[in-house]
Each structure stands twice: as C-alpha cells, then as structure tokens.
Design a protein around this motif. Structure first.
Motif, PDB file in Angstrom:
ATOM      1  N   GLY A  57       0.821  -1.211   0.000  1.00  0.00           N
ATOM      2  CA  GLY A  57       0.000   0.000   0.000  1.00  0.00           C
ATOM      3  C   GLY A  57       0.851   1.255   0.000  1.00  0.00           C
ATOM      4  N   ILE A  58       1.874   1.292   0.879  1.00  0.00           N
ATOM      5  CA  ILE A  58       2.758   2.458   0.970  1.00  0.00           C
ATOM      6  C   ILE A  58       3.551   2.638  -0.311  1.00  0.00           C
ATOM      7  N   THR A  59       4.087   1.515  -0.833  1.00  0.00           N
ATOM      8  CA  THR A  59       4.917   1.594  -2.041  1.00  0.00           C
ATOM      9  C   THR A  59       4.119   2.137  -3.214  1.00  0.00           C
ATOM     10  N   VAL A  60       2.887   1.641  -3.372  1.00  0.00           N
ATOM     11  CA  VAL A  60       2.044   2.130  -4.470  1.00  0.00           C
ATOM     12  C   VAL A  60       1.683   3.596  -4.237  1.00  0.00           C
ATOM     13  N   LEU A  61       1.471   3.973  -2.964  1.00  0.00           N
ATOM     14  CA  LEU A  61       1.170   5.379  -2.661  1.00  0.00           C
ATOM     15  C   LEU A  61       2.324   6.277  -3.077  1.00  0.00           C
ATOM     16  N   ILE A  62       3.562   5.875  -2.726  1.00  0.00           N
ATOM     17  CA  ILE A  62       4.731   6.696  -3.060  1.00  0.00           C
ATOM     18  C   ILE A  62       4.940   6.725  -4.567  1.00  0.00           C
ATOM     19  N   GLY A  63       4.880   5.553  -5.206  1.00  0.00           N
ATOM     20  CA  GLY A  63       5.249   5.458  -6.611  1.00  0.00           C
ATOM     21  C   GLY A  63       4.189   5.977  -7.560  1.00  0.00           C
ATOM     22  N   ASN A  64       2.929   5.546  -7.361  1.00  0.00           N
ATOM     23  CA  ASN A  64       1.889   5.880  -8.335  1.00  0.00           C
ATOM     24  C   ASN A  64       1.097   7.128  -7.952  1.00  0.00           C
ATOM     25  N   ASP A  65       0.703   7.233  -6.650  1.00  0.00           N
ATOM     26  CA  ASP A  65      -0.206   8.304  -6.265  1.00  0.00           C
ATOM     27  C   ASP A  65       0.539   9.620  -6.068  1.00  0.00           C
ATOM     28  N   LEU A  66       1.709   9.562  -5.412  1.00  0.00           N
ATOM     29  CA  LEU A  66       2.450  10.787  -5.131  1.00  0.00           C
ATOM     30  C   LEU A  66       3.534  11.056  -6.161  1.00  0.00           C
ATOM     31  N   ASN A  67       3.907  10.052  -6.971  1.00  0.00           N
ATOM     32  CA  ASN A  67       4.988  10.182  -7.954  1.00  0.00           C
ATOM     33  C   ASN A  67       6.246  10.760  -7.318  1.00  0.00           C
ATOM     34  N   CYS A 120      12.274   3.685  -4.147  1.00  0.00           N
ATOM     35  CA  CYS A 120      11.092   2.947  -4.581  1.00  0.00           C
ATOM     36  C   CYS A 120      11.413   1.515  -4.956  1.00  0.00           C
ATOM     37  N   SER A 121      12.466   1.334  -5.775  1.00  0.00           N
ATOM     38  CA  SER A 121      12.731  -0.014  -6.287  1.00  0.00           C
ATOM     39  C   SER A 121      13.090  -0.954  -5.145  1.00  0.00           C
ATOM     40  N   ARG A 122      13.828  -0.458  -4.159  1.00  0.00           N
ATOM     41  CA  ARG A 122      14.187  -1.332  -3.044  1.00  0.00           C
ATOM     42  C   ARG A 122      12.967  -1.669  -2.202  1.00  0.00           C
ATOM     43  N   PHE A 123      12.101  -0.655  -1.968  1.00  0.00           N
ATOM     44  CA  PHE A 123      10.861  -0.929  -1.225  1.00  0.00           C
ATOM     45  C   PHE A 123      10.026  -1.975  -1.967  1.00  0.00           C
ATOM     46  N   GLU A 124       9.947  -1.795  -3.303  1.00  0.00           N
ATOM     47  CA  GLU A 124       9.152  -2.739  -4.098  1.00  0.00           C
ATOM     48  C   GLU A 124       9.741  -4.138  -4.052  1.00  0.00           C
ATOM     49  N   THR A 125      11.087  -4.217  -4.145  1.00  0.00           N
ATOM     50  CA  THR A 125      11.731  -5.536  -4.096  1.00  0.00           C
ATOM     51  C   THR A 125      11.472  -6.208  -2.753  1.00  0.00           C
ATOM     52  N   ALA A 126      11.634  -5.444  -1.666  1.00  0.00           N
ATOM     53  CA  ALA A 126      11.427  -6.025  -0.338  1.00  0.00           C
ATOM     54  C   ALA A 126       9.993  -6.513  -0.180  1.00  0.00           C
ATOM     55  N   THR A 127       9.027  -5.707  -0.693  1.00  0.00           N
ATOM     56  CA  THR A 127       7.622  -6.108  -0.608  1.00  0.00           C
ATOM     57  C   THR A 127       7.365  -7.377  -1.414  1.00  0.00           C
ATOM     58  N   ALA A 128       7.931  -7.409  -2.632  1.00  0.00           N
ATOM     59  CA  ALA A 128       7.721  -8.582  -3.489  1.00  0.00           C
ATOM     60  C   ALA A 128       8.311  -9.832  -2.851  1.00  0.00           C
ATOM     61  N   MET A 129       9.498  -9.700  -2.249  1.00  0.00           N
ATOM     62  CA  MET A 129      10.128 -10.854  -1.600  1.00  0.00           C
ATOM     63  C   MET A 129       9.275 -11.342  -0.425  1.00  0.00           C
ATOM     64  N   ALA A 130       8.677 -10.391   0.311  1.00  0.00           N
ATOM     65  CA  ALA A 130       7.810 -10.789   1.427  1.00  0.00           C
ATOM     66  C   ALA A 130       6.594 -11.542   0.905  1.00  0.00           C
ATOM     67  N   PHE A 131       6.040 -11.086  -0.236  1.00  0.00           N
ATOM     68  CA  PHE A 131       4.902 -11.813  -0.820  1.00  0.00           C
ATOM     69  C   PHE A 131       5.329 -13.210  -1.251  1.00  0.00           C
TER      70      PHE A 131
END
Lengths: 181, 181
Positions: A133-143, A150-161
């Motif tokens: 939720g936070i990653t999408v907020l930073i990347g898509n909603d707030l740009n 961003c990429s590290r947050f996204e990678t960490a989130t993806a690895m957790a999934f």
C-alpha cells in the motif's frame, strides 16, 4: 473433531494403548507422508524458499536508510525476521528428520507447526500488504520516487509476498492433515 | 485425500451408488451440522456480521471525498464491495436453508463456499492491511491528519478488519469440514 479411532490399532495389538483425545505420546499415531509435510524433502524445500525470500526481503529493506521513518516498513522488517527465524528452525528440523529417516507424524507436533505457520504467514502477508500500500502510494499516487528508494521498497515487498506464497502450502497442508486425521 | 468411503453406506444399502471421488451428486454424503456451517443460524449470524461490517466500511470510505486519490483505499472499496455481495448472497442462502429446514451438506457446495470464503476474506484482509499501512503513515509518520479524513479512514479500515474477523470462522469451519470428511 479429533477422532483418533481410525489409526491402525491392529498393527501392534499388544502395545496398543487406550485411545484418548490427549494420548499424543503414542508412536502409532502415524500421519500419511505427503511431500511438503514436515520431515520430507518437499517440506524442506518449502521452508528453504520461505527462509530465503524472507531473508532477501529483510536485507533489501535494511539497506535503505529511511525505512524506520515509515511504520509499515518497520513492521515488515519485524514480520520477515520472525518468518525467517521460524522457517530456519523448521528447515533444520526437516534436515534432522530426513537424516534420521523419520517423519514428524505426532499429532501435537503437526498442530504446533500448523499454528506457528498460520501466525507467521498471516503476519508476513499483512506486512507485505501494508508495505505494498505504501509503495504504491509513493510510486503511483504521489509520484515521489525521485527522493525515495522505490525499487528497493518494491523488491522487499515482493520478496515478502514470495515468502508468504511459499508459507501457504505448508500451512494448508498441515491444517488439512490435522483436520483429515 | 478425499476418501468418501466412511460416509454411512449402510443406511440405505439398496440405493447406495458406487463410491467414486467425483460422486458429488449423492444425497447421502451428509456433513455434520455444526453451528456456523452454511444453513445454520450460527452461519447466518456470521454472514450477517460480515455483510454489516463490509457495508459499514464501504459507506464510511465512500463519504470521504478524497479516497480515490489513494490506490489502497480504492482497493479497499472494491474488496469490501465484493465481500458484502458474497456475504449477502450466502446470508440469503442460509435464510432459505433455515426456512426449508435443510442444511447444505453437499460436498461440492461446501467446497464452493470454502473457496469463495478463502478468496473474499483474503482480499478483504489484504485491503484492510494496505489501508492500515496508509492510515498509520498519514496519522503517525506524517502527522498530516489536519487535511485528511484520518478518523474516517481509520473507521473504514477497522470495519474491514472486523469483516475479516467474521469471515475467518466461516472459512476455517468450511475448510475443516471439507478436510475431515
């Protein structure tokens, strides 16, 4: 629910103890040896995947300097730490079981594994969802990726999934085994 | 896994069809009538709680003017809409079953309910976690509640969590019943 009366009492009729609900010390309460169950090679591979992805998620998140400023990322670090510790312990237990050629067929052990799996995988999933939720907020909603990792947050989130995806079969298999006895 | 051989074949020995894995149309495959199962009063109460909380979450979130600017909140609205529709359908099915005094004891029906419950409750939980991450970010990390509807976001998130809490027993009970047959 926990009817133990079907469990092959005729194999060793002399040793067979009285069937009670809490007679968990009986070595005759065998569960079927499905791949993916604790003590099998499939189970060990699942644990190894869970542990690797959780550790990757933890490492990637820890390399970002500003993750402690966001509560959800701190929660993710805590959740994947717990997940990696739990999966590592059970991977070691699986290796031991494979080496001595015995499975975990005790009812109490499988119940413990099932409850632990349920708790850790739910925590990992919730942390991954919050971080997503936070990653999408930073990347898509707030740009605002320019001043965020961003990429590290996204990678960490993806690895957790991914860690959660590997943890689900363990939980469902243990739960199903427990229910279908 | 799905051994159907224990299902009272001796009640009507003349009608008993051959036991195969996919013989789901047999009316003799009865499941036990636990409270909380589909077709019981407990099951209807669980469905009613799920539906009410999901609808509350949807309403509270829809009253905020700026929820579409955050992806996680849009996802929450979609997830609780699906949850409320699913729970409403199953509440109606429960009422029908109570009125005609018959439970849902068919294996295929319970499997369908279990899969649907699993999907909707996972969606609701993930949406609630993502919204909680955003809400905590706005309220605690950024301290930006002055120009955001923090309390409404928090209420909607909490209601989504309550809906998930009410959905979990339905799913676990259906899954357990399916596995323990």
């Amino acid at each position: 629910m926990m009817s133990l009366s079907m469990v092959h009492p005729s194999v060793h009729p002399i040793e067979a103890p009285p069937v009670t609900e809490h007679a968990v010390a009986m070595p005759r309460q065998t569960l079927e040896d499905t791949q993916g169950m604790p003590g099998t090679l499939g189970g060990f591979l699942l644990r190894f995947l869970q542990f690797s992805f959780a550790l990757l998620s933890l490492s990637v998140m820890a390399t970002t300097s500003d993750f402690p400023s966001v509560t959800a990322f701190r929660y993710l670090v805590a959740a994947v730490s717990l997940q990696s510790l739990w999966s590592l312990s059970l991977a070691v237990a699986d290796i031991y079981a494979i080496l001595v050629r015995r499975g975990y067929r005790n009812v109490r052990i499988v119940r413990l594994f099932s409850i632990g799996d349920g708790i850790t995988s739910t925590l990992t999933f919730s942390a991954a969802c919050a971080s997503a939720g936070i990653t999408v907020l930073i990347g898509n909603d707030l740009n605002d990726c320019a001043q965020n990792h961003c990429s590290r947050f996204e990678t960490a989130t993806a690895m957790a999934f991914m860690s959660w995806f590997a943890a689900s079969p363990s939980f469902i298999l243990n739960f199903w085994t427990l229910a279908s006895k």
